[in-house]
Design a protein around this motif. Sequence first.
Motif, PDB file in Angstrom:
ATOM      1  N   GLU A 122       0.838  -1.259   0.007  1.00 37.87           N
ATOM      2  CA  GLU A 122       0.093  -0.062  -0.175  1.00 37.87           C
ATOM      3  C   GLU A 122       0.728   1.198  -0.080  1.00 37.87           C
ATOM      4  OE1 GLU A 122      -2.630  -0.606   3.001  1.00 37.87           O
ATOM      5  OE2 GLU A 122      -3.928  -1.846   2.137  1.00 37.87           O
ATOM      6  N   GLY A 123       1.853   1.359   0.826  1.00 32.67           N
ATOM      7  CA  GLY A 123       2.557   2.661   0.853  1.00 32.67           C
ATOM      8  C   GLY A 123       1.750   3.627   1.827  1.00 32.67           C
ATOM      9  N   HIS A 124       2.557   4.352   2.584  1.00 35.05           N
ATOM     10  CA  HIS A 124       1.811   5.433   3.324  1.00 35.05           C
ATOM     11  C   HIS A 124       1.951   6.764   2.914  1.00 35.05           C
ATOM     12  CE1 HIS A 124       0.990   2.370   6.238  1.00 35.05           C
ATOM     13  NE2 HIS A 124       2.415   1.797   6.200  1.00 35.05           N
ATOM     14  N   SER A 125       3.170   7.152   2.284  1.00 35.60           N
ATOM     15  CA  SER A 125       3.099   8.531   1.950  1.00 35.60           C
ATOM     16  C   SER A 125       3.240   8.373   0.219  1.00 35.60           C
ATOM     17  CB  SER A 125       4.404   9.044   2.260  1.00 35.60           C
ATOM     18  OG  SER A 125       5.798   8.313   1.625  1.00 35.60           O
ATOM     19  N   LEU A 126       3.305   9.669  -0.205  1.00 34.69           N
ATOM     20  CA  LEU A 126       3.058   9.567  -1.903  1.00 34.69           C
ATOM     21  C   LEU A 126       4.515   8.874  -2.192  1.00 34.69           C
ATOM     22  CD1 LEU A 126       1.661  10.294  -4.257  1.00 34.69           C
ATOM     23  CD2 LEU A 126       2.638  12.727  -4.041  1.00 34.69           C
ATOM     24  N   ARG A 127       5.546   9.001  -1.658  1.00 32.69           N
ATOM     25  CA  ARG A 127       6.937   8.830  -1.825  1.00 32.69           C
ATOM     26  C   ARG A 127       6.862   7.419  -1.999  1.00 32.69           C
ATOM     27  NH1 ARG A 127      11.727  10.113  -2.739  1.00 32.69           N
ATOM     28  NH2 ARG A 127      11.356  12.442  -1.967  1.00 32.69           N
ATOM     29  N   ASP A 128       6.370   6.649  -0.821  1.00 36.00           N
ATOM     30  CA  ASP A 128       6.180   5.143  -0.606  1.00 36.00           C
ATOM     31  C   ASP A 128       5.272   4.747  -1.552  1.00 36.00           C
ATOM     32  OD1 ASP A 128       7.552   5.602   1.868  1.00 36.00           O
ATOM     33  OD2 ASP A 128       5.857   5.175   3.262  1.00 36.00           O
ATOM     34  N   MET A 129       4.332   5.120  -1.909  1.00 37.14           N
ATOM     35  CA  MET A 129       3.555   4.609  -2.996  1.00 37.14           C
ATOM     36  C   MET A 129       4.424   4.551  -4.364  1.00 37.14           C
ATOM     37  SD  MET A 129      -0.062   6.544  -2.338  1.00 37.14           S
ATOM     38  CE  MET A 129      -0.579   7.064  -0.777  1.00 37.14           C
ATOM     39  N   MET A 130       4.973   5.689  -4.626  1.00 42.33           N
ATOM     40  CA  MET A 130       5.700   5.570  -6.056  1.00 42.33           C
ATOM     41  C   MET A 130       6.906   4.646  -5.817  1.00 42.33           C
ATOM     42  SD  MET A 130       6.226   9.654  -7.182  1.00 42.33           S
ATOM     43  CE  MET A 130       4.963  10.645  -6.732  1.00 42.33           C
ATOM     44  N   GLN A 131       7.525   4.494  -4.874  1.00 42.38           N
ATOM     45  CA  GLN A 131       8.432   3.493  -4.630  1.00 42.38           C
ATOM     46  C   GLN A 131       7.882   2.326  -4.857  1.00 42.38           C
ATOM     47  OE1 GLN A 131      11.661   4.822  -3.392  1.00 42.38           O
ATOM     48  NE2 GLN A 131      12.543   2.839  -3.550  1.00 42.38           N
ATOM     49  N   GLU A 132       7.054   1.763  -4.231  1.00 46.21           N
ATOM     50  CA  GLU A 132       6.321   0.605  -4.255  1.00 46.21           C
ATOM     51  C   GLU A 132       5.806   0.424  -5.768  1.00 46.21           C
ATOM     52  OE1 GLU A 132       6.615  -1.938  -2.144  1.00 46.21           O
ATOM     53  OE2 GLU A 132       6.965  -0.661  -0.642  1.00 46.21           O
ATOM     54  N   ASP A 133       5.342   1.282  -6.243  1.00 45.68           N
ATOM     55  CA  ASP A 133       5.073   1.016  -7.718  1.00 45.68           C
ATOM     56  C   ASP A 133       6.038   0.650  -8.624  1.00 45.68           C
ATOM     57  OD1 ASP A 133       2.265   1.143  -7.168  1.00 45.68           O
ATOM     58  OD2 ASP A 133       2.276   3.445  -7.455  1.00 45.68           O
ATOM     59  N   LEU A 134       7.159   1.506  -8.381  1.00 43.09           N
ATOM     60  CA  LEU A 134       8.241   1.098  -9.213  1.00 43.09           C
ATOM     61  C   LEU A 134       8.962  -0.008  -8.816  1.00 43.09           C
ATOM     62  CD1 LEU A 134      10.429   2.321 -11.019  1.00 43.09           C
ATOM     63  CD2 LEU A 134      11.537   3.579  -9.087  1.00 43.09           C
ATOM     64  N   VAL A 135       9.099  -0.483  -7.585  1.00 41.22           N
ATOM     65  CA  VAL A 135       9.352  -1.918  -7.438  1.00 41.22           C
ATOM     66  C   VAL A 135       8.772  -2.810  -8.139  1.00 41.22           C
ATOM     67  CG1 VAL A 135       9.525  -3.762  -5.383  1.00 41.22           C
ATOM     68  CG2 VAL A 135      10.455  -1.429  -5.155  1.00 41.22           C
ATOM     69  N   ALA A 136       7.433  -2.830  -8.081  1.00 35.62           N
ATOM     70  CA  ALA A 136       6.400  -3.834  -8.920  1.00 35.62           C
ATOM     71  C   ALA A 136       6.778  -3.681 -10.319  1.00 35.62           C
ATOM     72  CB  ALA A 136       5.007  -3.443  -8.588  1.00 35.62           C
ATOM     73  N   GLU A 137       7.053  -2.708 -10.980  1.00 37.71           N
ATOM     74  CA  GLU A 137       7.307  -2.426 -12.248  1.00 37.71           C
ATOM     75  C   GLU A 137       8.490  -3.332 -12.526  1.00 37.71           C
ATOM     76  OE1 GLU A 137       5.235  -1.657 -14.444  1.00 37.71           O
ATOM     77  OE2 GLU A 137       3.697  -0.321 -13.552  1.00 37.71           O
ATOM     78  N   ARG A 138       9.560  -2.880 -11.764  1.00 33.26           N
ATOM     79  CA  ARG A 138      11.015  -3.703 -11.963  1.00 33.26           C
ATOM     80  C   ARG A 138      10.591  -4.990 -11.722  1.00 33.26           C
ATOM     81  NH1 ARG A 138      15.500  -0.994 -11.738  1.00 33.26           N
ATOM     82  NH2 ARG A 138      16.335  -2.692 -10.467  1.00 33.26           N
TER      83      ARG A 138
END
Length: 192
Positions: A129-145
């Motif tokens: 889920e990620g908590h902050s906007l940065r966390d969300m983007m980071q998690e999405d980038l990890v998933a894309e990788r």
Amino acid sequence: MDNPTSDVQAATPSGDRSVLTDIKVLRERAREHVRRGAVTTDYTADRNAIITLLNEALATEIVCVLRYKRHYSMAQGPHATAAKEEFAEHAKDELEHADRIAERIVQLGGSPDFSPDGLTERSHAEYAEGHSLRDMMQEDLVAERIAIESYREMIHFVGEQDPTTRRLLEDILAKEEEHADDLARLLEGLAR
């Protein structure tokens, strides 16, 4: 004057038609195995293995849609507008990927697994889920990788045995790479 037909013949593999199946044989095989749909007698890939891989890819795309939808809904802050646009676009793309994968599974005589039971276990990417906007983007980038590596491995596994599935996976891989670049740029923008 040059003969353009001879140039074309010279460009083909020595005009050797012996590599082609006789048209009558093609017609007979097509009629004999008509119930197989797109899977012809010269299909050499392990259909069950390909269908299993595609169902894993389907689960991954569904998890990504759900994660992007949540991030779209939860994004807040000064950079939220740009992030929400990317999240919405990526969710739409991932849903399209899921539809295309499901269609290919059916073409191969399989059943797309849309069951929510075990969805996250079948998915290569996690639902973080990620908590902050940065966390969300980071998690999405990890998933894309993760998706990028997974699709590259699937493409290698499929190889030349199933060119239609390979092209589908290559198309999706290109889009996942684009998504990763989008998210990396967004994260970079947050650092400024």
